[in-house]
Design a protein around this motif. Structure first.
Motif, PDB file in Angstrom:
ATOM      1  N   ASP A 263      -1.807  -2.485  -3.059  1.00 21.78           N
ATOM      2  CA  ASP A 263      -2.440  -2.271  -1.750  1.00 21.78           C
ATOM      3  C   ASP A 263      -3.908  -2.702  -1.742  1.00 21.78           C
ATOM      4  OD1 ASP A 263      -0.121  -1.133  -0.629  1.00 21.78           O
ATOM      5  OD2 ASP A 263      -0.601   0.810  -1.538  1.00 21.78           O
ATOM      6  N   GLY A 264      -4.362  -3.275  -2.863  1.00 14.96           N
ATOM      7  CA  GLY A 264      -5.744  -3.731  -2.946  1.00 14.96           C
ATOM      8  C   GLY A 264      -6.737  -2.635  -3.274  1.00 14.96           C
ATOM      9  N   ARG A 265      -6.241  -1.425  -3.594  1.00 11.54           N
ATOM     10  CA  ARG A 265      -7.135  -0.324  -3.944  1.00 11.54           C
ATOM     11  C   ARG A 265      -7.297  -0.255  -5.452  1.00 11.54           C
ATOM     12  NH1 ARG A 265      -6.650   5.161  -0.968  1.00 11.54           N
ATOM     13  NH2 ARG A 265      -5.382   5.673  -2.788  1.00 11.54           N
ATOM     14  N   MET A 266      -8.515  -0.004  -5.888  1.00 12.51           N
ATOM     15  CA  MET A 266      -8.779   0.076  -7.310  1.00 12.51           C
ATOM     16  C   MET A 266      -8.050   1.277  -7.905  1.00 12.51           C
ATOM     17  SD  MET A 266     -10.484  -1.930  -9.368  1.00 12.51           S
ATOM     18  CE  MET A 266     -11.878  -2.652  -8.500  1.00 12.51           C
ATOM     19  N   ALA A 267      -7.377   1.032  -9.044  1.00 11.43           N
ATOM     20  CA  ALA A 267      -6.613   2.090  -9.708  1.00 11.43           C
ATOM     21  C   ALA A 267      -6.654   1.871 -11.213  1.00 11.43           C
ATOM     22  CB  ALA A 267      -5.167   2.086  -9.213  1.00 11.43           C
ATOM     23  N   LEU A 268      -6.333   2.918 -11.960  1.00  9.26           N
ATOM     24  CA  LEU A 268      -6.255   2.783 -13.408  1.00  9.26           C
ATOM     25  C   LEU A 268      -5.091   1.860 -13.754  1.00  9.26           C
ATOM     26  CD1 LEU A 268      -7.219   3.664 -16.238  1.00  9.26           C
ATOM     27  CD2 LEU A 268      -5.593   5.561 -16.091  1.00  9.26           C
ATOM     28  N   ALA A 269      -5.400   0.755 -14.449  1.00  5.19           N
ATOM     29  CA  ALA A 269      -4.381  -0.241 -14.777  1.00  5.19           C
ATOM     30  C   ALA A 269      -3.998  -0.234 -16.244  1.00  5.19           C
ATOM     31  CB  ALA A 269      -4.868  -1.636 -14.372  1.00  5.19           C
ATOM     32  N   ALA A 270      -4.921   0.134 -17.127  1.00  6.02           N
ATOM     33  CA  ALA A 270      -4.621   0.146 -18.563  1.00  6.02           C
ATOM     34  C   ALA A 270      -5.655   0.985 -19.284  1.00  6.02           C
ATOM     35  CB  ALA A 270      -4.617  -1.275 -19.122  1.00  6.02           C
ATOM     36  N   SER A 271      -5.221   1.608 -20.382  1.00 10.52           N
ATOM     37  CA  SER A 271      -6.122   2.370 -21.247  1.00 10.52           C
ATOM     38  C   SER A 271      -5.973   1.872 -22.673  1.00 10.52           C
ATOM     39  CB  SER A 271      -5.794   3.869 -21.184  1.00 10.52           C
ATOM     40  OG  SER A 271      -6.099   4.405 -19.909  1.00 10.52           O
ATOM     41  N   PHE A 272      -7.103   1.891 -23.398  1.00  8.77           N
ATOM     42  CA  PHE A 272      -7.138   1.383 -24.772  1.00  8.77           C
ATOM     43  C   PHE A 272      -7.745   2.472 -25.657  1.00  8.77           C
ATOM     44  CE2 PHE A 272      -7.519  -1.958 -21.650  1.00  8.77           C
ATOM     45  CZ  PHE A 272      -6.505  -2.840 -22.016  1.00  8.77           C
ATOM     46  N   PRO A 273      -6.927   3.458 -26.047  1.00  8.84           N
ATOM     47  CA  PRO A 273      -7.461   4.612 -26.798  1.00  8.84           C
ATOM     48  C   PRO A 273      -7.996   4.252 -28.171  1.00  8.84           C
ATOM     49  CG  PRO A 273      -5.059   4.660 -26.705  1.00  8.84           C
ATOM     50  CD  PRO A 273      -5.502   3.586 -25.765  1.00  8.84           C
ATOM     51  N   ASP A 274      -7.587   3.101 -28.713  1.00  3.24           N
ATOM     52  CA  ASP A 274      -8.065   2.704 -30.043  1.00  3.24           C
ATOM     53  C   ASP A 274      -9.323   1.845 -29.996  1.00  3.24           C
ATOM     54  OD1 ASP A 274      -5.951   4.049 -31.253  1.00  3.24           O
ATOM     55  OD2 ASP A 274      -4.626   2.318 -31.098  1.00  3.24           O
ATOM     56  N   VAL A 275      -9.816   1.559 -28.796  1.00  2.00           N
ATOM     57  CA  VAL A 275     -11.067   0.811 -28.642  1.00  2.00           C
ATOM     58  C   VAL A 275     -12.165   1.838 -28.393  1.00  2.00           C
ATOM     59  CG1 VAL A 275     -12.302  -0.964 -27.348  1.00  2.00           C
ATOM     60  CG2 VAL A 275      -9.833  -1.182 -27.730  1.00  2.00           C
ATOM     61  N   HIS A 276     -12.926   2.131 -29.431  1.00  2.00           N
ATOM     62  CA  HIS A 276     -13.947   3.179 -29.364  1.00  2.00           C
ATOM     63  C   HIS A 276     -15.282   2.559 -28.952  1.00  2.00           C
ATOM     64  CE1 HIS A 276     -10.786   5.362 -31.183  1.00  2.00           C
ATOM     65  NE2 HIS A 276     -10.985   4.933 -32.418  1.00  2.00           N
ATOM     66  N   VAL A 277     -15.813   2.980 -27.819  1.00  2.00           N
ATOM     67  CA  VAL A 277     -16.982   2.350 -27.218  1.00  2.00           C
ATOM     68  C   VAL A 277     -18.120   3.350 -27.079  1.00  2.00           C
ATOM     69  CG1 VAL A 277     -17.902   1.231 -25.144  1.00  2.00           C
ATOM     70  CG2 VAL A 277     -15.593   0.676 -25.957  1.00  2.00           C
ATOM     71  N   THR A 278     -19.263   3.042 -27.687  1.00  2.00           N
ATOM     72  CA  THR A 278     -20.498   3.768 -27.431  1.00  2.00           C
ATOM     73  C   THR A 278     -21.303   3.056 -26.343  1.00  2.00           C
ATOM     74  OG1 THR A 278     -20.595   4.581 -29.710  1.00  2.00           O
ATOM     75  CG2 THR A 278     -22.632   4.663 -28.434  1.00  2.00           C
ATOM     76  N   ASN A 279     -21.412   1.743 -26.458  1.00  2.00           N
ATOM     77  CA  ASN A 279     -22.075   0.935 -25.431  1.00  2.00           C
ATOM     78  C   ASN A 279     -21.377  -0.402 -25.356  1.00  2.00           C
ATOM     79  OD1 ASN A 279     -23.819   0.178 -23.422  1.00  2.00           O
ATOM     80  ND2 ASN A 279     -25.687   0.476 -24.617  1.00  2.00           N
ATOM     81  N   MET A 280     -21.510  -1.078 -24.195  1.00  2.00           N
ATOM     82  CA  MET A 280     -20.824  -2.355 -24.012  1.00  2.00           C
ATOM     83  C   MET A 280     -21.589  -3.232 -23.037  1.00  2.00           C
ATOM     84  SD  MET A 280     -17.547  -1.242 -21.676  1.00  2.00           S
ATOM     85  CE  MET A 280     -17.730  -0.361 -20.122  1.00  2.00           C
TER      86      MET A 280
END
Length: 380
Positions: A263-280
């Motif tokens: 529908d063109g609305r932003m939604a959660l599409a994927a999660s990456f639990p093994d990608v640990h991010v402090t800053n990006m």
């Protein structure tokens, strides 16, 4: 940016500042010339670097780098604004260049300082409680705010986003969002806000607020993960959101992708639990990120935006990785792709800023103020 170097303006102001400041004590500025700095013909004239300063120390400072001369100047605010009491304030959290102005969020001083881009002279102050991050659209600046005091409180109020007119610097609206909102991004006529709930552990917030910019109201929230922090758009119309995990580290930091649904609305599409991010930092093809495990221990990697997977190799060379004690700020040069990575060291003394090529080799590094936290590039 005028080709007259900023440091010349600063030097003239210093000569006039003696009579203005009298007995007040300031931290004097100093400078380095980046030796062997190559002549780069790009549309970027330099950058400002905001040093956070340890909380309670009132040591937030502002550095400036001039690309024409290779001249890096530390703590310019005190000299360009000799009549400003308490200098910049306590805990510099975010900085941005927008139009002809520089906006600086000073978290524990509950204000946004606004400077003239060409001279770094103070134009005004916007009072916003427990303010955090900046976003911009058209004539407006948006500032996320925790609202409540700087303290854990299970009964703390919801946060808000304040709308500021960039001409008058007046607050023109306030939109309630989730708990302890952090970074924001504008896509189309929507403002997306990462809510952390960082004052309410173990009951963290786990949503991204979607704010309609025309009505300036929160339309809905997207459930993502606990304790959200970084939020960055990519060139493909998607949003990347990082979770800090929890304080006990039983839930580790993670990365999440929002994308338009059918529908063109932003939604959660994927999660990456093994990608640990402090800053990006998000580039055209990759996300550059690091995970700071502890002093002298960090993981550096890039995430492929097409394959949606980490590449599994560091974006800095081994010598630089071994020299860095605590990685903190991360930014990409908008044209060359050079990587700017700061080192907060021990959080109470001077840090370092590294300029790193896309191939991973260090071009130069320079001493900064305490806890170098954020970079804002200046266009010619």
């Amino acid at each position: 940016m005028n080709k007259i170097s900023l440091q010349i303006v600063l030097a003239l102001i210093v000569l006039l500042s003696v009579a203005c400041r009298h007995d007040e004590v300031t931290i004097p500025s100093d400078a380095d010339t980046i030796i062997d700095f190559p002549d780069e013909d790009t549309g970027i004239a330099g950058f400002f670097l905001l040093n956070e300063g340890n909380m309670g120390s009132n040591k937030c400072t502002l550095d400036h780098f001039d690309w024409f001369t290779g001249f890096y100047r530390r703590n310019i605010y005190a000299e360009t604004n000799p009549s400003a009491l308490m200098e910049l304030g306590d805990v510099g959290n975010d900085i941005a260049v927008y139009g002809s102005k520089v906006y600086i969020v000073v978290n524990c001083s509950h204000k946004v300082e606004v400077l003239d881009l060409r001279t770094a002279r103070r134009l005004g102050q916007i009072d916003i409680p427990n303010c955090r991050y900046l976003a911009f659209d058209g004539p407006n600046a948006y500032v996320s705010s925790y609202i409540g005091p700087v303290a854990d409180d299970p009964d703390c109020p919801r946060g808000a986003v304040f709308r500021v007119d960039t001409t008058s610097l007046a607050v023109t609206g306030r939109c309630p969002v989730g708990y302890q909102p952090e970074e924001m991004a504008v896509i189309g006529r929507k403002l997306y806000v990462a809510n952390s709930g960082g004052y309410r552990p173990p009951v963290y917030d786990r949503t991204v607020s979607v704010v309609d910019l025309d009505s300036f109201t929160e339309e809905r929230r997207i459930d993502v993960a606990i304790n959200l922090h970084r939020l960055r758009p990519d060139s493909r119309g998607r949003l990347w959101v990082s979770s800090r995990g929890n304080r006990e580290a039983t839930i580790l930091p993670s990365l999440h992708m929002l994308a338009p649904d059918s529908d063109g609305r932003m939604a959660l599409a994927a999660s990456f639990p093994d990608v640990h991010v402090t800053n990006m930092a998000v580039g055209p093809e990759s996300i550059y990120y690091f995970y700071a495990v502890g002093p002298g221990r960090a993981v550096y990697d890039t995430f492929d935006l097409d394959r949606l997977t980490p590449r599994g190799h560091s974006f800095i060379d081994d010598a630089t990785a071994q020299a860095i004690r605590m990685p903190y700020a991360l930014a990409l040069h908008p044209e060359t792709g050079n990587i700017f990575l700061s080192d907060a060291r021990n959080y109470v003394s001077s840090g370092e800023l590294y300029c790193i090529t896309p191939a991973g080799s260090t071009k130069w590094h320079v001493r900064t103020g305490d806890i170098p936290a954020a970079i804002a590039f200046i266009k010619k």
